[in-house]
Structures are given as structure tokens and as C-alpha cells.
Write a protein that holds these residues in place. Sequence first.
Motif, PDB file in Angstrom:
ATOM      1  N   VAL A 106       0.831  -1.209   0.000  1.00 12.60           N
ATOM      2  CA  VAL A 106       0.000   0.000   0.000  1.00 12.60           C
ATOM      3  C   VAL A 106       0.868   1.263   0.000  1.00 12.60           C
ATOM      4  O   VAL A 106       0.498   2.297  -0.571  1.00 12.60           O
ATOM      5  N   GLU A 107       2.045   1.181   0.621  1.00  6.30           N
ATOM      6  CA  GLU A 107       2.975   2.311   0.585  1.00  6.30           C
ATOM      7  C   GLU A 107       3.502   2.514  -0.839  1.00  6.30           C
ATOM      8  O   GLU A 107       3.569   3.642  -1.334  1.00  6.30           O
ATOM      9  N   HIS A 109       2.087   1.515  -3.609  1.00  2.00           N
ATOM     10  CA  HIS A 109       0.973   1.938  -4.480  1.00  2.00           C
ATOM     11  C   HIS A 109       0.742   3.444  -4.345  1.00  2.00           C
ATOM     12  O   HIS A 109       0.533   4.136  -5.351  1.00  2.00           O
ATOM     13  N   GLU A 110       0.772   3.933  -3.121  1.00  2.00           N
ATOM     14  CA  GLU A 110       0.534   5.356  -2.889  1.00  2.00           C
ATOM     15  C   GLU A 110       1.648   6.220  -3.484  1.00  2.00           C
ATOM     16  O   GLU A 110       1.393   7.277  -4.063  1.00  2.00           O
ATOM     17  N   ASP A 287      -5.846  -4.043  -6.259  1.00  2.00           N
ATOM     18  CA  ASP A 287      -5.608  -3.043  -5.222  1.00  2.00           C
ATOM     19  C   ASP A 287      -6.710  -3.017  -4.155  1.00  2.00           C
ATOM     20  O   ASP A 287      -6.426  -2.812  -2.969  1.00  2.00           O
ATOM     21  N   TYR A 290      -6.624  -4.721  -0.623  1.00  2.00           N
ATOM     22  CA  TYR A 290      -5.764  -4.232   0.455  1.00  2.00           C
ATOM     23  C   TYR A 290      -6.319  -2.973   1.118  1.00  2.00           C
ATOM     24  O   TYR A 290      -5.590  -2.244   1.781  1.00  2.00           O
ATOM     25  N   ARG A 294      -4.609  -0.651   4.063  1.00  2.00           N
ATOM     26  CA  ARG A 294      -4.385   0.772   3.790  1.00  2.00           C
ATOM     27  C   ARG A 294      -4.964   1.619   4.932  1.00  2.00           C
ATOM     28  O   ARG A 294      -4.321   2.556   5.407  1.00  2.00           O
ATOM     29  N   GLN A 295      -6.171   1.283   5.375  1.00  2.00           N
ATOM     30  CA  GLN A 295      -6.809   2.038   6.447  1.00  2.00           C
ATOM     31  C   GLN A 295      -6.031   1.900   7.749  1.00  2.00           C
ATOM     32  O   GLN A 295      -5.855   2.879   8.486  1.00  2.00           O
ATOM     33  N   LEU A 303       1.085   5.869   6.742  1.00  2.00           N
ATOM     34  CA  LEU A 303       0.766   6.190   5.353  1.00  2.00           C
ATOM     35  C   LEU A 303       0.027   7.510   5.273  1.00  2.00           C
ATOM     36  O   LEU A 303      -1.004   7.698   5.941  1.00  2.00           O
ATOM     37  N   VAL A 305      -1.992   9.681   2.667  1.00  2.00           N
ATOM     38  CA  VAL A 305      -2.640   9.589   1.371  1.00  2.00           C
ATOM     39  C   VAL A 305      -2.611  10.948   0.679  1.00  2.00           C
ATOM     40  O   VAL A 305      -2.891  11.979   1.299  1.00  2.00           O
TER      41      VAL A 305
END
Length: 307
Positions: A106-107, A109-110, A287, A290, A294-295, A303, A305
Motif C-alpha cells: 500500500v505504501e 501503491h501510494e 488493489d 488491500y 491501507r486504512q 501512510l 494519502v
Amino acid sequence: MFRKRQSFLVLTLLLIASLTLAACGSSTKQGEQGNSGEKDQELLIGVIPAQGSNQMKLGADKLAAVLAEKLGRPVKAEVYPDYNGVVEAMGAGKVQMAYLGPLTYVEAHERYDVQAIVTQLIDGKPFYHSYLIAPSDSPYQSIEDVVKQSKEIRFAFGDINSTSGSLIPGIALKKAGVFKSQEDHQFKSVTYTGDHTATALAIQNKQQDVGAIDSAYYNNLVKQGKVDGSKIKTIWQSEDLFQYPWAVINSVSEKDRKTIQDAMLAIKDEDILSAFGGASGFTLASDKDYASIRQAAIEDGRLKVKQ
């Protein structure tokens, strides 16, 4: 005089035409070489160090060989020494595909818009858990015991960027008020071992009192006899966590993504499956699988956003 000028003009036009044809021919050859170069370009796979590097290296190399055959071009896999190194390699375009933990994914992806395409199945399901483990003769039977007796406990996380070895158990311990960071906590000591194998061995050998670990990797270590399951007990289990994703960067074409997915879904090789948590197979991932991780990462402050 007119004839001489006419002859000169004809020769000039012929020379221009000749140079133009030569340039077109050179351009065509360069285009052909460019297409060939793309086909021959090596696909690089980065792998996080979730367990012992030798076993992961064997599985990753065999996977690379399978994908090379299906893609029709060279594929190379490398096990990185830490989770963040794989993410940075993807961001720099040095790695086109990677095996990531859910938090690491998730890191990535962001930051770099990488996309999950495949994950592994454990006993036919795409889920695993975070465990807290302790020596089998330990007096601690639950996470409540760990919280109550925290000042007597040497606590071991895995890699600081691990989902099951750090993020999820860390959140549970933060909510209980006994942990904020490696420097700020209520334990006797807090250690980050670096990977799940090291955590399991530290608990088995009583070098640590309680450890956080990935359930799939732990169970696979016991199955393979790399740790003695009779010397370790599980005292806490998290909610379901979606399994580790294989992700690609944007430059990987849709055609290649489909080829990779089809190839991995057909894999039966035990060396490959065993290297990645003792998988029973692979399945598709995206995606949205996950979202809960992510939350959790956002809530834990790991993270940020983009707005």
C-alpha cells in the motif's frame, strides 16, 4: 549551357533521392532493433526478505525461469535485504515486478502507483494472520497476559515494515497502552529481528519472550522442521489479512500482466510454493483487496494519502 544546368539539376535530384532512401533504410533498421530490444529487455523481480533468504532465492529463481519461458525474454529475481529497498527499486524503475508485504504494497501503491496482480493461497485461501507466539512453557496465555506482564517481557517484532510482524500487532499493543515505538514502550525490551524465521528461532531458543509473526510463514517453518513446533505456542491471532501481493509498475504492459497471471496461476512447483509461505497455489489480486491494510496504515500514521 541549358543542357549543362539540366544535367546538374538531374544529378542533384538523384543524389537527394539516394540520401533520402538511405536515411529511411537506416530508420527502419533502427526501429526493428528497438522492437527487438524491447522484446529482449530483462524483467527484474524484487523480493522482500520474509523468511530465510536461501529458500526464497531458490523459489524466486525458479519462478523467474517459468516467467522467462512464458514472456519470451530474460527474467531475473533478487531477494532484497529489507522491505523498503524493494519499494525504492520499483520507484526508480530498477525493478518491474515485486513480491511485497501488504503494508509495503500500500505504501508502494501510494508513492509509485504500482498495482497488485497476483497473491498466494494458503490451504486454498488468500488470507493469513498475525500471531503472537511464546515458548511453550511460558506463563503467558493471551495478549491480555502480555499487557499485564509487559515489564517482564522481551518483545520481538519482525521487520519494522512487516504487516503481521509489526503493523497489526503494534496497533493492538498501542491500543492496550504498552507500546508506542522501539524507544517508547512498557516492555522489558523491544527488538526488530528482520524476518519471520529469525523471530521464530528467537522464541524457540528463549532469546525473546513473545514475538509477532506471520501465521503462514510460521506454520510453514514448523512443517519444514526449521523450528520445533512443540517448543512454541500461539497466544494471539489477528483478524484475517489478505495475502502478500505480487505487484508491477506501470511500464509493464497489460499483455505481459496477463501472461504473468496465467503463468503463476498454473504453478505447481513445490520449491516455488514453499518459498512464499508454503502456498498451495496462486490467485488473482487487485488493489481493492488491500483496503483494510491501507486504512490500518493510515490510522497508525505510517501512510499519508495524497489529497
